[in-house]
Motif scaffolding. Structure first.
Motif, mmCIF file in Angstrom:
data_model
loop_
_atom_site.group_PDB
_atom_site.id
_atom_site.type_symbol
_atom_site.label_atom_id
_atom_site.label_comp_id
_atom_site.label_asym_id
_atom_site.label_seq_id
_atom_site.Cartn_x
_atom_site.Cartn_y
_atom_site.Cartn_z
ATOM 1 N N MET A 160 0.121 -5.587 -19.873
ATOM 2 C CA MET A 160 -0.252 -5.559 -18.451
ATOM 3 C C MET A 160 0.974 -5.811 -17.585
ATOM 4 N N ASP A 161 1.706 -6.851 -17.954
ATOM 5 C CA ASP A 161 2.896 -7.205 -17.173
ATOM 6 C C ASP A 161 3.901 -6.062 -17.146
ATOM 7 N N ARG A 162 4.137 -5.431 -18.297
ATOM 8 C CA ARG A 162 5.096 -4.321 -18.356
ATOM 9 C C ARG A 162 4.630 -3.141 -17.507
ATOM 10 N N LEU A 163 3.344 -2.787 -17.629
ATOM 11 C CA LEU A 163 2.836 -1.636 -16.864
ATOM 12 C C LEU A 163 2.913 -1.905 -15.365
ATOM 13 N N LEU A 164 2.510 -3.086 -14.961
ATOM 14 C CA LEU A 164 2.519 -3.406 -13.532
ATOM 15 C C LEU A 164 3.932 -3.545 -12.975
ATOM 16 N N ALA A 165 4.887 -3.850 -13.856
ATOM 17 C CA ALA A 165 6.282 -3.930 -13.430
ATOM 18 C C ALA A 165 6.950 -2.551 -13.463
ATOM 19 N N GLY A 166 6.214 -1.551 -13.959
ATOM 20 C CA GLY A 166 6.784 -0.202 -14.045
ATOM 21 C C GLY A 166 7.791 -0.054 -15.168
ATOM 22 N N GLN A 167 7.611 -0.843 -16.240
ATOM 23 C CA GLN A 167 8.539 -0.806 -17.362
ATOM 24 C C GLN A 167 7.801 -0.579 -18.681
ATOM 25 N N GLY A 224 2.928 4.987 -18.894
ATOM 26 C CA GLY A 224 3.110 4.119 -17.741
ATOM 27 C C GLY A 224 2.026 4.200 -16.692
ATOM 28 N N SER A 225 1.013 5.030 -16.928
ATOM 29 C CA SER A 225 -0.072 5.116 -15.946
ATOM 30 C C SER A 225 -0.882 3.824 -15.977
ATOM 31 N N LEU A 226 -1.505 3.523 -14.884
ATOM 32 C CA LEU A 226 -2.266 2.281 -14.766
ATOM 33 C C LEU A 226 -3.718 2.520 -15.168
ATOM 34 N N THR A 227 -3.898 2.861 -16.439
ATOM 35 C CA THR A 227 -5.220 3.136 -16.994
ATOM 36 C C THR A 227 -5.422 2.284 -18.242
ATOM 37 N N VAL A 228 -6.674 2.179 -18.674
ATOM 38 C CA VAL A 228 -6.991 1.438 -19.882
ATOM 39 C C VAL A 228 -6.371 2.117 -21.099
ATOM 40 N N VAL A 229 -6.328 3.431 -21.097
ATOM 41 C CA VAL A 229 -5.736 4.164 -22.216
ATOM 42 C C VAL A 229 -4.258 3.793 -22.351
ATOM 43 N N ALA A 278 -13.095 -6.955 -23.002
ATOM 44 C CA ALA A 278 -13.545 -6.366 -21.733
ATOM 45 C C ALA A 278 -13.096 -7.219 -20.545
ATOM 46 N N ASP A 279 -13.002 -8.525 -20.739
ATOM 47 C CA ASP A 279 -12.534 -9.390 -19.659
ATOM 48 C C ASP A 279 -11.087 -9.073 -19.283
ATOM 49 N N LEU A 280 -10.279 -8.721 -20.272
ATOM 50 C CA LEU A 280 -8.884 -8.362 -19.985
ATOM 51 C C LEU A 280 -8.798 -7.006 -19.299
ATOM 52 N N LYS A 281 -9.719 -6.124 -19.640
ATOM 53 C CA LYS A 281 -9.765 -4.822 -18.955
ATOM 54 C C LYS A 281 -10.059 -5.036 -17.477
ATOM 55 N N GLU A 282 -11.028 -5.881 -17.180
ATOM 56 C CA GLU A 282 -11.369 -6.176 -15.787
ATOM 57 C C GLU A 282 -10.223 -6.899 -15.084
ATOM 58 N N GLU A 283 -9.565 -7.792 -15.801
ATOM 59 C CA GLU A 283 -8.407 -8.484 -15.243
ATOM 60 C C GLU A 283 -7.306 -7.475 -14.892
ATOM 61 N N PHE A 284 -7.105 -6.507 -15.768
ATOM 62 C CA PHE A 284 -6.091 -5.472 -15.525
ATOM 63 C C PHE A 284 -6.414 -4.698 -14.255
ATOM 64 N N TYR A 285 -7.653 -4.254 -14.130
ATOM 65 C CA TYR A 285 -8.035 -3.492 -12.930
ATOM 66 C C TYR A 285 -7.908 -4.349 -11.669
ATOM 67 N N GLU A 340 -7.356 4.488 -11.501
ATOM 68 C CA GLU A 340 -7.635 5.911 -11.712
ATOM 69 C C GLU A 340 -9.101 6.159 -12.053
ATOM 70 N N VAL A 341 -9.669 5.348 -12.931
ATOM 71 C CA VAL A 341 -11.061 5.562 -13.337
ATOM 72 C C VAL A 341 -11.997 5.405 -12.138
ATOM 73 N N GLU A 342 -11.706 4.448 -11.272
ATOM 74 C CA GLU A 342 -12.546 4.256 -10.086
ATOM 75 C C GLU A 342 -12.407 5.429 -9.128
ATOM 76 N N ARG A 343 -11.191 5.951 -8.966
ATOM 77 C CA ARG A 343 -10.990 7.123 -8.093
ATOM 78 C C ARG A 343 -11.776 8.323 -8.607
ATOM 79 N N ARG A 344 -11.717 8.544 -9.937
ATOM 80 C CA ARG A 344 -12.458 9.679 -10.515
ATOM 81 C C ARG A 344 -13.956 9.519 -10.308
#
Length: 110
Positions: free
Chosen positions: A16-23, A29-34, A52-59, A71-75
């Motif tokens: 999570m930290d790496r993705l949100l830092a763009g690294q 690097g997309s901000l998705t669960v996949v 699932a709690d970490l998935k929600e934390e990520f979003y 992205e999933v919410e936008r779709r």
């Protein structure tokens, strides 16, 4: 919790930290669960079911730290709009009532 479970949770939080830092190191690097699952080296379903709690934390972090809608919410929102528009369109009018066929009717194929 067992050691494997704790290890998965640590890897997911680190990812999570790496993705949100763009690294990203292991994903696109997309901000998705996949991407999060790939980045953490866990199966996507582990993230959906066991963590699932970490998935929600990520979003939640995506929303608060990047001020973006996941992205999933936008779709899903786009699909809701499309379906509402489809419901509001005048459907094709039926000019004739449906024909009822007897249960004893036979169909002959030529």
């Amino acid at each position: 919790m067992n050691q494997q479970h704790e290890d998965e949770r640590f890897r997911i939080r680190t990812a999570m930290d790496r993705l949100l830092a763009g690294q990203p190191t292991c994903s696109n690097g997309s901000l998705t669960v996949v991407a999060l699952a790939a980045e953490a080296g866990v199966h996507r379903m582990a993230l959906q079911k066991r963590h699932a709690d970490l998935k929600e934390e990520f979003y939640a972090r995506v929303r608060s730290e990047t001020h973006q809608t996941p992205e999933v919410e936008r779709r899903l929102r786009k699909e809701v709009v499309r379906l509402k528009e489809a419901l509001n369109k005048p459907s094709q009018l039926v000019t004739e009532p449906p024909v009822r066929v007897s249960s004893q009717a036979q169909v002959w194929w030529t």
